[in-house]
Design a protein around this motif. Structure first.
Motif, PDB file in Angstrom:
ATOM      1  N   VAL A 207       0.839  -1.203   0.000  1.00  0.00           N
ATOM      2  CA  VAL A 207       0.000   0.000   0.000  1.00  0.00           C
ATOM      3  C   VAL A 207       0.876   1.257   0.000  1.00  0.00           C
ATOM      4  CG1 VAL A 207      -1.658   1.354   1.346  1.00  0.00           C
ATOM      5  CG2 VAL A 207      -1.983  -1.110   1.070  1.00  0.00           C
ATOM      6  N   GLY A 208       1.898   1.268   0.858  1.00  0.00           N
ATOM      7  CA  GLY A 208       2.767   2.434   0.927  1.00  0.00           C
ATOM      8  C   GLY A 208       3.486   2.706  -0.377  1.00  0.00           C
ATOM      9  N   SER A 209       3.962   1.641  -1.033  1.00  0.00           N
ATOM     10  CA  SER A 209       4.676   1.820  -2.300  1.00  0.00           C
ATOM     11  C   SER A 209       3.759   2.390  -3.374  1.00  0.00           C
ATOM     12  CB  SER A 209       5.252   0.470  -2.757  1.00  0.00           C
ATOM     13  OG  SER A 209       5.844   0.605  -4.033  1.00  0.00           O
ATOM     14  N   ASP A 210       2.532   1.855  -3.490  1.00  0.00           N
ATOM     15  CA  ASP A 210       1.602   2.331  -4.510  1.00  0.00           C
ATOM     16  C   ASP A 210       1.193   3.781  -4.274  1.00  0.00           C
ATOM     17  OD1 ASP A 210       1.598   0.152  -6.086  1.00  0.00           O
ATOM     18  OD2 ASP A 210      -0.460  -0.475  -5.703  1.00  0.00           O
ATOM     19  N   VAL A 211       0.819   4.094  -3.049  1.00  0.00           N
ATOM     20  CA  VAL A 211       0.338   5.451  -2.752  1.00  0.00           C
ATOM     21  C   VAL A 211       1.441   6.476  -2.995  1.00  0.00           C
ATOM     22  CG1 VAL A 211      -0.450   6.987  -0.910  1.00  0.00           C
ATOM     23  CG2 VAL A 211      -1.430   4.703  -1.132  1.00  0.00           C
ATOM     24  N   THR A 212       2.648   6.187  -2.523  1.00  0.00           N
ATOM     25  CA  THR A 212       3.745   7.142  -2.694  1.00  0.00           C
ATOM     26  C   THR A 212       4.063   7.372  -4.177  1.00  0.00           C
ATOM     27  OG1 THR A 212       4.695   6.432  -0.588  1.00  0.00           O
ATOM     28  CG2 THR A 212       6.139   7.641  -2.089  1.00  0.00           C
ATOM     29  N   ARG A 213       4.097   6.295  -4.949  1.00  0.00           N
ATOM     30  CA  ARG A 213       4.418   6.406  -6.374  1.00  0.00           C
ATOM     31  C   ARG A 213       3.320   7.136  -7.141  1.00  0.00           C
ATOM     32  NH1 ARG A 213       4.903   1.607  -7.066  1.00  0.00           N
ATOM     33  NH2 ARG A 213       3.007   1.029  -8.194  1.00  0.00           N
ATOM     34  N   HIS A 214       2.081   6.806  -6.867  1.00  0.00           N
ATOM     35  CA  HIS A 214       0.971   7.426  -7.604  1.00  0.00           C
ATOM     36  C   HIS A 214       0.802   8.902  -7.242  1.00  0.00           C
ATOM     37  CE1 HIS A 214      -0.953   3.210  -8.298  1.00  0.00           C
ATOM     38  NE2 HIS A 214       0.045   3.473  -9.128  1.00  0.00           N
ATOM     39  N   ALA A 215       1.029   9.263  -5.995  1.00  0.00           N
ATOM     40  CA  ALA A 215       0.942  10.674  -5.620  1.00  0.00           C
ATOM     41  C   ALA A 215       2.035  11.481  -6.328  1.00  0.00           C
ATOM     42  CB  ALA A 215       1.061  10.828  -4.103  1.00  0.00           C
ATOM     43  N   PHE A 216       3.217  10.900  -6.428  1.00  0.00           N
ATOM     44  CA  PHE A 216       4.313  11.590  -7.124  1.00  0.00           C
ATOM     45  C   PHE A 216       3.990  11.766  -8.605  1.00  0.00           C
ATOM     46  CE2 PHE A 216       8.332  11.663  -9.421  1.00  0.00           C
ATOM     47  CZ  PHE A 216       9.051  12.620  -8.717  1.00  0.00           C
ATOM     48  N   ALA A 217       3.350  10.743  -9.218  1.00  0.00           N
ATOM     49  CA  ALA A 217       3.070  10.792 -10.648  1.00  0.00           C
ATOM     50  C   ALA A 217       1.878  11.661 -10.983  1.00  0.00           C
ATOM     51  CB  ALA A 217       2.849   9.374 -11.176  1.00  0.00           C
ATOM     52  N   LEU A 218       0.820  11.570 -10.191  1.00  0.00           N
ATOM     53  CA  LEU A 218      -0.443  12.211 -10.554  1.00  0.00           C
ATOM     54  C   LEU A 218      -0.655  13.557  -9.886  1.00  0.00           C
ATOM     55  CD1 LEU A 218      -2.767   9.057 -10.362  1.00  0.00           C
ATOM     56  CD2 LEU A 218      -1.796  10.097 -12.410  1.00  0.00           C
ATOM     57  N   LYS A 219       0.055  13.852  -8.829  1.00  0.00           N
ATOM     58  CA  LYS A 219      -0.196  15.065  -8.056  1.00  0.00           C
ATOM     59  C   LYS A 219       1.019  15.983  -8.002  1.00  0.00           C
ATOM     60  CE  LYS A 219      -4.332  13.915  -7.375  1.00  0.00           C
ATOM     61  NZ  LYS A 219      -5.381  14.668  -8.107  1.00  0.00           N
ATOM     62  N   ARG A 220       1.712  16.054  -9.129  1.00  0.00           N
ATOM     63  CA  ARG A 220       2.829  16.998  -9.266  1.00  0.00           C
ATOM     64  C   ARG A 220       3.845  16.856  -8.135  1.00  0.00           C
ATOM     65  NH1 ARG A 220       1.577  20.728 -13.188  1.00  0.00           N
ATOM     66  NH2 ARG A 220      -0.603  20.813 -13.814  1.00  0.00           N
ATOM     67  N   SER A 221       4.258  15.629  -7.896  1.00  0.00           N
ATOM     68  CA  SER A 221       5.323  15.306  -6.919  1.00  0.00           C
ATOM     69  C   SER A 221       4.908  15.552  -5.474  1.00  0.00           C
ATOM     70  CB  SER A 221       6.608  16.093  -7.233  1.00  0.00           C
ATOM     71  OG  SER A 221       7.021  15.876  -8.558  1.00  0.00           O
ATOM     72  N   GLU A 222       3.596  15.626  -5.220  1.00  0.00           N
ATOM     73  CA  GLU A 222       3.152  15.776  -3.836  1.00  0.00           C
ATOM     74  C   GLU A 222       3.507  14.502  -3.048  1.00  0.00           C
ATOM     75  OE1 GLU A 222       1.848  18.064  -2.048  1.00  0.00           O
ATOM     76  OE2 GLU A 222       1.353  19.628  -3.503  1.00  0.00           O
ATOM     77  N   ALA A 223       3.866  14.667  -1.769  1.00  0.00           N
ATOM     78  CA  ALA A 223       4.226  13.531  -0.910  1.00  0.00           C
ATOM     79  C   ALA A 223       2.986  13.029  -0.180  1.00  0.00           C
ATOM     80  CB  ALA A 223       5.299  13.946   0.095  1.00  0.00           C
ATOM     81  N   GLN A 224       2.748  11.716  -0.262  1.00  0.00           N
ATOM     82  CA  GLN A 224       1.697  11.045   0.532  1.00  0.00           C
ATOM     83  C   GLN A 224       2.231   9.670   0.911  1.00  0.00           C
ATOM     84  OE1 GLN A 224      -2.225  10.694  -1.192  1.00  0.00           O
ATOM     85  NE2 GLN A 224      -2.893   9.214   0.352  1.00  0.00           N
ATOM     86  N   GLU A 225       2.540   9.495   2.208  1.00  0.00           N
ATOM     87  CA  GLU A 225       3.134   8.259   2.700  1.00  0.00           C
ATOM     88  C   GLU A 225       2.226   7.657   3.755  1.00  0.00           C
ATOM     89  OE1 GLU A 225       7.683   9.047   3.126  1.00  0.00           O
ATOM     90  OE2 GLU A 225       6.623  10.917   3.567  1.00  0.00           O
ATOM     91  N   PRO A 226       1.650   6.469   3.489  1.00  0.00           N
ATOM     92  CA  PRO A 226       0.798   5.811   4.501  1.00  0.00           C
ATOM     93  C   PRO A 226       1.566   5.562   5.796  1.00  0.00           C
ATOM     94  CG  PRO A 226       0.464   4.836   2.344  1.00  0.00           C
ATOM     95  CD  PRO A 226       1.629   5.765   2.211  1.00  0.00           C
ATOM     96  N   PHE A 227       0.816   5.498   6.905  1.00  0.00           N
ATOM     97  CA  PHE A 227       1.431   5.435   8.242  1.00  0.00           C
ATOM     98  C   PHE A 227       0.746   4.310   9.021  1.00  0.00           C
ATOM     99  CE2 PHE A 227       1.717   6.908  12.708  1.00  0.00           C
ATOM    100  CZ  PHE A 227       3.101   6.994  12.800  1.00  0.00           C
ATOM    101  N   LEU A 228       1.555   3.439   9.644  1.00  0.00           N
ATOM    102  CA  LEU A 228       1.030   2.299  10.401  1.00  0.00           C
ATOM    103  C   LEU A 228       0.946   2.663  11.870  1.00  0.00           C
ATOM    104  CD1 LEU A 228       0.174  -0.729  10.354  1.00  0.00           C
ATOM    105  CD2 LEU A 228       2.575  -1.271  10.854  1.00  0.00           C
TER     106      LEU A 228
END
Length: 838
Positions: A207-228
């Motif tokens: 989940v963390g890998s997908d969210v981080t990669r997709h936010a970088f690609a689709l949201k102009r390099s915005e950071a979004q890192e899931p947290f446990l």
């Protein structure tokens, strides 16, 4: 651990009441869909009868409904999976708040403590919370449910982002990035089915890998890192299923880098273009165009090769090389050098380039004119002071001062022109009278100056500027008109005395002086017409202001001029129409000893609606139109141009039109086709629907040349007039007009285009404005007069032809249809009050 009894609750909110959202919180679009997609996935993962799946979205997702749902589940479950998707915010004291759908703002935010209490009421042995909201990681700073446990049960929370990050949704997946990553982590290929993923292990990593990669690609390099939130060694696992066939594929690392590279390149290109546009907008450069006038062009020289879009804009002035300050400036313009900033507006309310343009490039006189046009506050005062040029002899209205003063009045309505008149104009009017009293030596010198002007047209130009001033300001009135009329009369007496002396001089019978003398009479016709314009302008200004056009005293003053100054005063009175004294003008014309019958004054009466029908007939009869055939021809030739001009101003009386019909028929019968066509030209100006057009002879006359191919300019122009009036043309006439399209004559003889041809149709004015030669004029009339389907207006050749011809005639260069060009414009008039480029 594979749970047998599972309860899943998916809550997603996309629609919030507007009174709940704070500034900066955008409406959500895909959170409700994300909840629906995950609920459908959970039903596939846990399909057994002992498993329950609940979903609440949008308006139903309130805290009370959430609590009620958990309270209703009295059974015991092995696992509770709860998905919360919606807005998250940081409240007072950095406390995380989740927004459920409530009507009252004070109840909209659910704190971490509220979430803990609700989860604590659950009878499930294990709990997995999927928190999908902005700043979701902040929940871990305030919660107690997942950090303290007294049993070996698994309690894990997977937050969609850290405490200082936003969580995103995107139309690419049509759900939130976190929900898409959760769904993707719980699906495997068929060869991998049957396995499980530990929540704190592979599941969280995927989940963390997908969210981080997709936010970088689709949201102009915005950071979004899931947290446990919870222990990393917790054994809780979730089963996987096969992905759906229509599932959207994940964005690979290569695709991410490619997408971001494109975005970076596009951003750099946009930055470069914006910089170029900003430079162009903030700078200007003067340059000479093809017609020899100075243009204000945008941007520095290195931008000119673009010549597209913004760089096509030009401000063409009427400044010529002679208006420049010196040769150095001229050379600079030829090299298109110079770079001046123009940020904001100056004190005159125009672009700041005007200051540098006036001070650095123009000579003093041209700069004074432009200060007036651009509305500089001190422009009028500069006109009222002595010119900076030292002139040893008197000159006529230096630098068109009257016209400039009129412009100044239009720009600054509160300004009075009394001082301008006193300083700039009165030196050009000599005191005189309408009687034969001897004149003083000073008057003689002043009249001599007027009579010796090398360019009499300059005085007429001054009078035309005076008419503009009279149209704009009350400083010029009928008294000034009367004084100029008196001066004209006195000057004419002096000229006649000199002329008589030259004619009676004991010289050779033919000399150059005797030949030229007759052609130097003052005032000239153009000067008298310009004075007429002054009187008409005064009346028009007063009418616009709902004032009496002429007072009784002013009328008496002008009528008094008829005793001694009648040759000038008659024209002035005629310009006032019915507000003057038409009877006195007609009486003067009737008593003229010369053969012209005062036709110019009568035409002026016609222009102002005060010429009776019987006077038009009388003029022709006095010329001999009531005599035999030879007398009629002589009278028509002598009065043709005057009659044509009157027909352009008003309808001719029916009696005269009938007589012209007879004359045209007579000339055609005698083989004089040109004389017949000249009469038809005047008859054809009679509007359709008039009484004479119903006479059978009218149609017969129009058919006189119906089968003659018009070879000459006159006949082509006549055919164009017939087409414009709606008359049905013969095939030969129509073909002749259409053949103009293939004409190879690039420079036909110029003629004057009349406003009558434009009619009341706006598109006609845009189509034919500026046309100047007979063949093109006739063809344009054919286009304007055609209304049938498939006519010349629908011919695909017509408009391109007119466009090319107009560009060639007005601009002096061929039209290039491959370039983006605006419709050619006329040279700006001096009364144009705003020539700035904003």
């Amino acid at each position: 651990m594979k749970a047998q009894r599972t309860l899943t609750i998916c809550i997603g909110i996309s629609a919030y009441p507007t009174n709940i959202l704070q500034p900066g919180e955008a409406p959500l679009r895909f959170l409700a869909k994300s909840a629906c997609d995950l609920s459908a996935l959970f039903q596939r993962i846990w399909p057994g009868p002992e498993c329950k799946h609940r979903i609440i979205i949008d308006e139903a997702a309130s805290l009370a409904r959430f609590e009620e749902m958990l309270a209703s589940e009295t059974g015991e479950y092995d696992l509770l999976v709860l998905y919360l998707g919606g807005h998250g915010r940081i409240g007072v004291g950095n406390e995380f708040q989740f927004l459920l759908h409530e009507q009252l703002p004070e109840k909209a935010a659910v704190s971490a403590h509220n979430i803990d209490l609700v989860l604590a009421r659950s009878k499930a042995a294990n709990v997995a919370l999927l928190l999908d909201a902005c700043y979701a990681g902040a929940y871990g700073d305030n919660e107690t449910f997942f950090s303290t446990t007294s049993s070996p049960a698994s309690r894990l929370c997977l937050a969609s982002s850290r405490s200082d990050q936003k969580s995103w949704e995107d139309p690419y997946f049509k759900r939130s990035l976190f929900a898409d990553a959760v769904a993707r982590a719980l699906t495997r290929t068929p060869s991998q089915l049957g396995g499980e993923k530990r929540v704190a292990g592979d599941f969280f990593d995927d989940v963390g890998s997908d969210v981080t990669r997709h936010a970088f690609a689709l949201k102009r390099s915005e950071a979004q890192e899931p947290f446990l939130i919870g222990p990393r060694d917790d054994p809780l696992s979730l089963p996987t299923v096969a992905p759906e066939a229509q599932a959207i594929g994940s964005i690979t690392t290569f695709q991410v880098l490619l997408r971001r590279s494109r975005q970076i390149i596009a951003g750099l290109a946009l930055l470069l273009v914006s910089g170029a546009c900003l430079t162009s907008y903030a700078t200007w450069r003067p340059a000479l165009n093809g017609t020899g006038h100075i243009e204000i062009r945008p941007g520095p020289k290195w931008l000119s090769p673009f010549n597209i879009g913004f760089w096509q804009r030009r401000v063409e002035t009427d400044v010529e090389v002679s208006d420049l300050r010196d040769a150095v400036v001229h050379e600079e313009l030829l090299n298109e050098q110079g770079l001046h900033a123009w940020p904001g507006l100056n004190r005159a309310g125009v672009r700041r380039w005007a200051d540098a343009f006036l001070d650095a490039y123009l000579n003093a006189d041209a700069a004074a004119q432009w200060r007036v046009r651009l509305g500089y506050p001190d422009a009028v005062e500069r006109l009222s002071t002595t010119s900076t040029r030292i002139v040893p002899i008197r000159t006529v209205a230096t630098d068109s001062a009257t016209e400039l003063a009129a412009e100044a009045k239009l720009l600054q309505p509160a300004t009075t022109l009394d001082d301008v008149w006193k300083i700039q104009w009165r030196s050009n009017v000599t005191e005189a009278s309408c009687n034969d009293d001897p004149i003083s030596h000073e008057q003689s010198d002043e009249l001599d100056f007027y009579l010796r002007l090398s360019e009499p047209e300059a005085y007429a130009a001054w009078l035309r500027g005076l008419a503009l001033a009279a149209r704009a300001d009350g400083a010029v009135g009928y008294e000034e008109v009367a004084k100029i009329a008196e001066m004209f009369t006195e000057a004419n007496r002096v000229w006649r005395a000199e002329y008589t002396a030259i004619i009676s001089a004991p010289d050779e019978p033919i000399t150059a002086a005797r030949i030229a003398a007759r052609f130097t009479e003052r005032p000239t016709l153009s000067e008298v017409n310009a004075l007429v314009d002054v009187a008409a302008a005064i009346a028009a200004r007063r009418s616009d202001s709902a004032l009496e056009p002429v007072t009784a005293g002013e009328r008496a003053r002008l009528v008094g001029l008829m005793a001694g100054c009648a040759d000038v005063a008659a024209h002035v009175l005629a310009a006032l129409g019915k507000n003057g004294n038409p009877e006195r003008v007609l009486s003067w014309a009737n008593g003229r000893a010369t053969s012209d019958q005062g036709r110019i004054a009568l035409r002026i009466l016609a222009a102002h609606g005060a010429l009776p029908d019987n006077v038009i007939v009388w003029v022709l009869d006095m010329l001999g139109f009531a005599g035999d055939a030879s007398d009629r021809k002589r009278a028509f030739v002598n009065g043709r141009e005057w009659l044509r001009s009157v027909a352009d101003l008003r309808h001719l009386p029916d009696e005269l039109v009938y007589r012209l019909m007879d004359y045209a028929t007579e000339r055609a019968a005698r083989g004089d086709s040109k004389g017949s066509e000249q009469a038809i030209d005047i008859i054809a100006r009679t509007p359709a629907g008039a009484a004479t057009t119903l006479d059978p002879r009218y149609r017969a006359l129009l058919d006189v040349s119906a089968y003659v191919l018009p070879p000459s300019e006159t006949e082509v122009e006549l055919a164009g007039l017939l087409a414009r009036s709606g008359t049905t043309l013969s095939r030969a006439q129509r073909d002749a007009l259409m053949s103009v399209i293939e004409s190879s004559d690039a420079e036909p003889r110029p003629v004057v285009f009349t406003n009558e041809d434009k009619g009341e149709r706006g598109e006609a004015i845009e189509l034919v404005a500026g046309l100047r030669f007979p063949h093109l004029l006739a063809f344009s009339r054919l286009v304007l007069g055609s209304s049938v389907a498939g006519g010349p207006a629908k011919d695909p050749r017509s408009f391109p032809f007119l466009q090319r011809a107009l560009a060639r005639t007005v601009c002096g260069s061929e039209f290039d249809p491959t370039r983006s060009q605006k419709w050619p414009k006329r040279r700006p008039s001096r009364l144009q009050t705003n020539q700035t480029w904003n």
